[in-house]
Write an enzyme that holds these catalytic residues in place. Structure first.
Site, PDB file in Angstrom:
ATOM      1  N   HIS A 119      75.994  34.297  -5.757  1.00 16.48           N
ATOM      2  CA  HIS A 119      75.790  34.043  -4.556  1.00 16.48           C
ATOM      3  C   HIS A 119      77.314  34.447  -4.405  1.00 16.48           C
ATOM      4  O   HIS A 119      78.388  34.464  -5.522  1.00 16.48           O
ATOM      5  CB  HIS A 119      75.636  32.801  -4.439  1.00 16.48           C
TER       6      HIS A 119
ATOM      7  N   ASP B 114      66.999  32.494  -1.282  1.00 12.43           N
ATOM      8  CA  ASP B 114      66.077  33.568  -1.125  1.00 12.43           C
ATOM      9  C   ASP B 114      65.375  34.304  -1.864  1.00 12.43           C
ATOM     10  O   ASP B 114      64.130  34.171  -2.011  1.00 12.43           O
ATOM     11  CB  ASP B 114      67.054  34.801  -0.199  1.00 12.43           C
TER      12      ASP B 114
END
Ligand code: ACO
Length: 428
Positions: free
Chosen positions: A307, A364
């Protein structure tokens, strides 16, 4: 701490104020940089070090794994609030009381009819079209059906635009899926809650009564809350920058949907599932794919890992991991994909390549597994993300317009040819 930063350019010192946010984050205010240095700019592709705005909506600390909407922790909101309350909180800054929430919901419902002619646009898309492209187009098309421009200085105008899109967007979401599956288009049911209604619009079969499943409602509610805002990410920055030209709310949202579609952003939830399926088809050898992810000559990346801002853990991933286990348990789903996901996660968390680069599972990595267990088709995963992110985009657009931010227009460092004479075509 000093309240200024000093920059030396060509032997000349320039001072810039330091600005401190409410969570003690510090920024160098370089607004005067070009003027005082006579043309020098900062260069920061990908904006890894650049703040584009001041914002009072979402706070996140990537090192500590903190995410808060308007000061409330994501953990508490996911446990105690519902999606519509969170939407209200993000957009208007405070949690609603019961009366405010009821009015908000009633106003949204009163705007939840989409002009029947929008169906003609939907009809023109091939069935194979990706729902994100269709959703982006239909959201933009709504501008034509609701042409009144928003006077951002009028609270009433702003409120009406907000409830209108919150009412119509779930209908478009459901229609993109129903169109793909050849199902008649539904308008929803005013007697239901916001999330219940979304599920009914998506799944109601034309020849059966619809039975509500509370497990699915709760799971979707939580997923939408976790996705509702994430400060200045790619799609949100797109919404803000589009709106900064004073383009309307709906087209700004449409631009955000396009930005979200990419596999490095919202498209990752679809990419994760496709990756897990591919690993399963290939015999389930997670080690082989770990090696591919680490091989610099191989473009393969472990989707759902890493991320831009979370460098320890993604707090949303923690919540959703527990939710995934609960939902799969409650629904009695045994999914070999989940075993592959767990295997990959375990290996990655112990592997120096991933540990050194601080690559952890992101939200996700798990959301796709839950969506799949809920019966939502893979190509709809990113659409569900867009539905969750809608209040965040609206809140950020509203904040940007109400703060009267200037048009977003970055600079560049030109590295092309210098002036050269034109060569006529016969001499090229
Ligand atoms: N698999 C393998 N290696 C990775 C991965 C991954 N998923 N992510 C990053 N790396 C490696 C890079 O190759 C790079 O290695 P290097 O330093 O040896 O060159 C290093 O980790 C840093 O990667 P960057 O791409 O510079 O990190 P950045 O912060 O720019 O990217 C991103 C973040 C785009 C999320 C990236 O980690 C990625 O592509 N992940 C997979 C896609 C994904 O899951 N996206 C969803 C994000 S969450 C969301 O949008 C809701």
């Amino acid at each position: 701490m000093s309240d200024k930063a000093i920059l030396e350019v060509n032997g000349e010192k320039h001072e810039f104020p330091l600005i401190t946010g409410t969570e003690n984050e510090v920024a160098i205010d370089v607004k005067a940089l070009r003027g005082s240095t006579k043309g020098v700019i900062t260069l920061d592709p990908g904006y890894k070090n650049t703040g584009s705005c001041e914002s009072a909506i979402t706070f996140l600390d990537g090192e500590k794994g903190i995410l808060r909407y308007r000061g409330y922790s994501i953990e508490e909101l996911a446990e105690k609030a519902d999606f519509l309350e969170v939407a209200y909180l993000l957009i208007f800054g405070e949690l609603p009381n019961q009366e405010q929430l009821d009015k908000f919901h009633a106003d949204i419902k009163s705007h939840s009819i989409v002009d029947d002619d929008v169906k003609k646009i939907l009809d023109a898309f091939p069935k194979a079209a990706h729902p994100m492209g269709v959703l982006s187009s239909l959201t933009s098309a709504l501008t034509a059906f609701n042409p009144s421009s928003v006077n951002v200085d009028s609270e009433e105008d702003m409120y009406n635009a907000i409830v209108r899109i919150l009412g119509k967007f779930p209908v478009l979401v459901a229609w993109t899926m129903r169109k793909k599956h050849g199902l008649p288009l539904e308008y929803g049911d005013d007697s239901l809650g916001y999330v219940e209604n979304v599920l009914k619009m998506m799944f109601k079969s034309p020849n059966k009564d619809y039975e509500q499943n509370d497990i699915l409602v709760n799971a979707l509610d939580k997923l939408l809350i976790l996705h509702a805002d994430h400060e200045q990410n790619c799609s949100t920055s797109t919404v803000r920058i589009t709106g900064s030209s004073h383009a309307g709310l709906f087209v700004s949202l449409s631009a955000g949907i396009s930005a979200l579609w990419g596999p490095l952003h919202g498209g990752a939830n679809q990419a994760v599932l496709e990756m897990l399926e591919a690993i399963k088809e290939d015999g389930g050898d997670t080690k082989k794919y770990m090696a591919k992810a680490k091989d610099k000559s191989d473009p393969f990346r472990l989707m759902g890992f890493g991320h831009r801002v979370y460098k320890n853990f993604d707090p949303r991933a923690k919540i959703i991991k527990v939710a995934a286990d609960e939902v799969l348990g409650d629904l009695g789903v045994e999914d070999p994909i989940l075993d592959i996901a767990k295997g990959l996660e375990k290996e990655a968390l112990e592997d120096p390549y991933f540990v050194d680069r601080k690559l952890y599972p992101n939200v996700d990595f798990y959301s796709g597994i839950i969506y799949r267990a809920m019966g939502i088709p893979v190509e709809m995963f990113t659409v569900m993300f867009a539905l969750g992110r809608l209040p965040g985009w609206i809140a950020q657009w509203k904040e940007m317009r109400m703060r009267k931010e200037p048009i977003g227009r970055p600079r560049q460092l030109y590295t092309g040819e210098t002036l050269r004479p034109f060569t006529s075509i016969e001499n090229r």
